[in-house]
Design an enzyme around this catalytic site. Structure first.
Site, short mmCIF file in Angstrom:
data_model
loop_
_atom_site.label_atom_id
_atom_site.label_comp_id
_atom_site.label_asym_id
_atom_site.label_seq_id
_atom_site.Cartn_x
_atom_site.Cartn_y
_atom_site.Cartn_z
N ASP A 44 7.91 2.82 9.27
CA ASP A 44 6.65 1.87 9.56
C ASP A 44 6.09 2.16 10.68
O ASP A 44 6.35 1.21 11.50
CB ASP A 44 6.80 0.70 9.12
N ARG A 101 5.27 10.09 3.01
CA ARG A 101 6.41 10.06 3.82
C ARG A 101 7.58 10.41 3.21
O ARG A 101 7.62 10.10 1.87
CB ARG A 101 6.37 8.67 4.76
N ASP A 124 11.20 -6.67 7.42
CA ASP A 124 10.69 -5.71 6.30
C ASP A 124 10.31 -4.32 6.87
O ASP A 124 10.14 -3.29 6.17
CB ASP A 124 9.46 -6.15 5.59
N ASN A 125 10.57 -4.25 8.14
CA ASN A 125 10.28 -2.92 8.72
C ASN A 125 11.66 -2.24 9.37
O ASN A 125 11.56 -1.35 10.14
CB ASN A 125 9.26 -2.69 9.78
N ARG A 185 0.97 -0.93 0.00
CA ARG A 185 0.00 -0.14 -0.13
C ARG A 185 1.10 1.27 0.02
O ARG A 185 0.52 2.19 0.00
CB ARG A 185 -0.92 -0.03 1.37
N ASP A 211 -6.44 -4.38 0.54
CA ASP A 211 -6.56 -3.21 -0.23
C ASP A 211 -5.87 -1.87 -0.44
O ASP A 211 -6.46 -1.19 -1.37
CB ASP A 211 -8.33 -2.64 0.34
N GLY A 212 -4.95 -2.02 -0.20
CA GLY A 212 -3.86 -0.87 -0.19
C GLY A 212 -4.15 0.31 0.37
O GLY A 212 -3.46 1.29 0.18
N LYS A 245 1.64 6.45 1.32
CA LYS A 245 1.11 5.40 2.18
C LYS A 245 -0.46 5.27 2.05
O LYS A 245 -0.97 6.07 2.78
CB LYS A 245 1.60 5.24 3.43
N ARG A 283 14.78 -1.36 2.54
CA ARG A 283 14.69 -2.47 3.80
C ARG A 283 15.39 -3.58 3.95
O ARG A 283 15.82 -4.00 2.75
CB ARG A 283 13.20 -2.63 4.10
P1 AMP Z 1 3.35 -4.01 8.07
O1 AMP Z 1 2.70 -4.92 9.26
O2 AMP Z 1 2.54 -2.59 8.05
O3 AMP Z 1 4.59 -3.62 7.99
O4 AMP Z 1 2.98 -4.72 6.72
C1 AMP Z 1 3.23 -5.91 6.30
C2 AMP Z 1 3.07 -6.32 4.87
O5 AMP Z 1 1.67 -6.00 4.52
C3 AMP Z 1 3.75 -5.11 3.92
O6 AMP Z 1 3.97 -5.93 2.76
C4 AMP Z 1 2.63 -4.09 3.62
O7 AMP Z 1 2.54 -3.52 2.57
C5 AMP Z 1 1.34 -5.11 3.58
N1 AMP Z 1 0.23 -4.47 3.94
C6 AMP Z 1 -0.29 -4.03 5.24
N2 AMP Z 1 -1.43 -3.40 5.07
C7 AMP Z 1 -1.92 -3.26 3.83
C8 AMP Z 1 -2.91 -3.07 3.13
N3 AMP Z 1 -3.79 -2.33 3.77
N4 AMP Z 1 -3.04 -3.20 1.82
C9 AMP Z 1 -2.16 -4.07 1.20
N5 AMP Z 1 -1.05 -4.19 1.67
C10 AMP Z 1 -0.77 -4.20 3.09
MG MG Z 2 6.03 -2.72 6.82
#
Ligand code: AMP
Ligand code: MG
Length: 541
Positions: A298, A211, A288-289, A121, A153-154, A141, A218
């Site tokens: 993140d 951002r 990934d963060n 997203r 849903d992005g 974001k 990462r």
């Molecule tokens: P995060 O836990 O926020 O670091 O996200 C982990 C992964 O999930 C990353 O690849 C994000 O891009 C993906 N992600 C989190 N929320 C969404 C969302 N609402 N739509 C699409 N991808 C998401």
């Molecule tokens: Mg993340």
């Protein structure tokens, strides 16, 4: 800017005179992209990114702008007030020179390899080179789906966007390495979220944060290539990262890579020391963060210590193991560097460079953590009893359930001489969360304060004013306590963003007294102890 060129914004159907920004999109120019330009969810092989444009929203409206970041990027106040600004940073228009993409990365989540994740997203709009020559990647974001969105849903909701927007800026002004935030735009569209993953989905207002950072690369960008055995591209990404994001590193390829890994380890150690200083809990330290530049990145279910408890994490998704609890953050950062080490190893002719980098993390962390804590306690020079004094101080913070931020501020405010008959409570003020513990621990705290006072006033012959200034420079008065962000969210969700603006201003000067804003420095009020958003957060955002 050399020439006051008129850039046109695409997709608006009209040409608007816009400020000239100089884009230099090296990531997409120098690294291979995905030939598929659809939004079809897929595994993306042999590529570092996929071209994708933001999905338009119904009614983009600017809720808040960080004027510091706007200025850094090259926007004037009249730019950020203009209608095109909401269009561009709400995802409805692009400026000439932008080349939007989503990056491909993987990651270890909660200790397990999760395969391809990627910008699900987040959409990078482009890399600006500002008037001072600094490179700034602009990334939305919540701007809609990408090939990496999997089943999601992005999008992003207003509450988590306010949290990311405010915290990025608060961290910067606290002196913690972090990504920044330019803008917070409400989309006018609803987004459905089950906030605590407990079967209660509801429609929430959607929002997009832009951002800003020199790089959003990462650990996971390297891990995904290693996991797929794509060593040629792994080496290319490493050398690209060094050239673009670590330009000070010189030498032949192996020398540069060794220096780079050492720098990443040092920067990561430094970042975590700063988190510990200000009482920040990231909440989701998945690989990934983890930013390759050692920036806090993140902002999801993060939190700030109110009462000092090293076992605390705000993230309910992590409630059973508390992997990412406050006191565990240095160990997790080290574990994450180990995963990066595993990933980049094929690019090193000699494993010892990797081992040296990891050892550097341990030594830099230990040294910086020690001097950071000594500074928090106002100690100058070294005395035999110092370690015991600090250890006992932290034990009291925990046993008496004291407010972490206010305790250190109160210590810096202690007068030149402590009156013999003063209780601990009268000396340190309202920093307690538990009346029974306050009474139980008053004598112990009082005698610890006497010890501390003797250490700083007798042994180091400190001038009280100098000590106060020195301690207040490392012990913030204002941090973005969870309940403060939640108050701003509650008001903004019913149409009043004024507290977002006020907190943004207050958090620009977190070490100053700001007598007009004393209420924001108060310890967490009782009503917030177990309120969702204040003490409990999940990854749902
Ligand atoms: P995060 O836990 O926020 O670091 O996200 C982990 C992964 O999930 C990353 O690849 C994000 O891009 C993906 N992600 C989190 N929320 C969404 C969302 N609402 N739509 C699409 N991808 C998401
Ligand atoms: Mg993340």
């Amino acid at each position: 800017m050399a020439k006051d060129a008129c850039l046109s914004s695409q997709k608006l159907g009209c040409e608007v005179a816009l400020r000239a920004l100089q884009f230099d999109n090296r990531f997409v120019r120098e690294l291979p992209g995905d030939p598929d330009v659809t939004l079809r969810r897929r595994q993306v092989l042999h590529a570092c990114w996929s071209a994708v444009t933001p999905t338009p929203v119904r009614a983009p409206r600017v809720v808040a702008v960080s004027r510091d970041v706007a200025d850094m990027v090259g926007f004037t106040p009249s730019d950020t007030d203009a209608a095109w600004f909401a269009d561009v940073f709400g995802g409805n228009a692009l400026l000439d020179g932008m080349s939007p993409y989503a990056a491909c990365y993987g990651g270890h989540q909660f200790g397990h390899w999760a395969g391809q994740l990627g910008d699900g997203r987040a959409i990078t709009l482009g890399e600006v080179v500002n008037a001072r020559g600094a490179r700034l990647e602009l990334q939305l974001k919540g701007a809609g789906p990408t090939p990496y969105s999997r089943t999601a849903d992005g999008r992003a909701v207003l509450r988590s966007s306010i949290r990311e927007f405010l915290c990025s800026e608060a961290m910067h002004h606290l002196g913690v390495p972090t990504t920044r935030a330019l803008s917070l735009v409400a989309t006018g569209d609803d987004v459905v979220r089950d906030m605590l993953y407990n079967g209660n989905p509801r429609a929430e207002p959607g929002a997009i944060v832009c951002r800003v950072a020199p790089s959003f690369i990462r650990f996971g960008n390297f891990e995904i290539l290693a996991a797929r055995g794509d060593v040629a591209l792994l080496e290319q990404l490493i050398d690209f990262t060094i050239a673009r994001d670590f330009p000070q590193i010189m030498g032949d390829a192996q020398t540069r890579r060794a220096q780079w890994f050492a720098d990443v380890c040092t920067r990561t150690a430094h970042m975590v020391v700063q988190w510990m200083r200000v009482g920040f809990v990231h909440g989701v330290m998945n690989t990934d963060n983890m930013s390759i530049l050692g920036l806090t990145i993140d902002f999801g279910p993060y939190g700030w210590l109110d009462d000092f408890d090293p076992t605390w994490t705000p993230n309910t998704t992590d409630a059973s193991h508390r992997r990412y609890r406050f006191g565990q953050q240095p160990a997790v950062a080290y574990w994450n560097l180990g995963r990066l080490a595993d990933a980049v190893l094929p690019a090193f002719s000699d494993e010892s460079a990797i081992e040296a980098g990891l050892a550097l993390f341990r030594s830099v962390y230990a040294a910086e953590y020690d001097s950071m804590n000594r500074a928090k306690f106002g100690l100058v020079g070294r005395h035999d009893d110092d370690d015991a004094l600090l250890r006992d101080g932290f034990a009291l913070l925990y046993d008496a359930s004291l407010d972490y931020t206010r305790f250190f501020r109160a210590l810096g405010d202690l007068p030149d001489a402590l009156p013999d008959d003063a209780t601990a409570t009268s000396l340190v003020g309202d920093i307690f969360y538990d009346d029974a513990k306050r009474e139980q621990q008053d004598t112990a705290l009082r005698s610890w304060l006497t010890r501390w006072h003797a250490r700083v006033s007798v042994h180091q012959h400190d001038d009280v004013h100098a000590r106060r200034a020195r301690m207040h420079a490392v012990n913030p008065r204002d941090v973005l306590r969870n309940y403060l962000a939640q108050l701003a969210i509650d008001a903004a969700e019913v149409g009043d963003p004024s507290l977002v603006h006020t907190l943004l201003e207050v958090m620009r000067r977190p070490y100053d007294e700001q007598p007009e804003h004393v209420q924001f420095a108060a310890r967490r009020p009782e009503w917030a102890r177990s309120k969702v958003g204040c003490s409990m957060l999940s990854c749902s955002s």
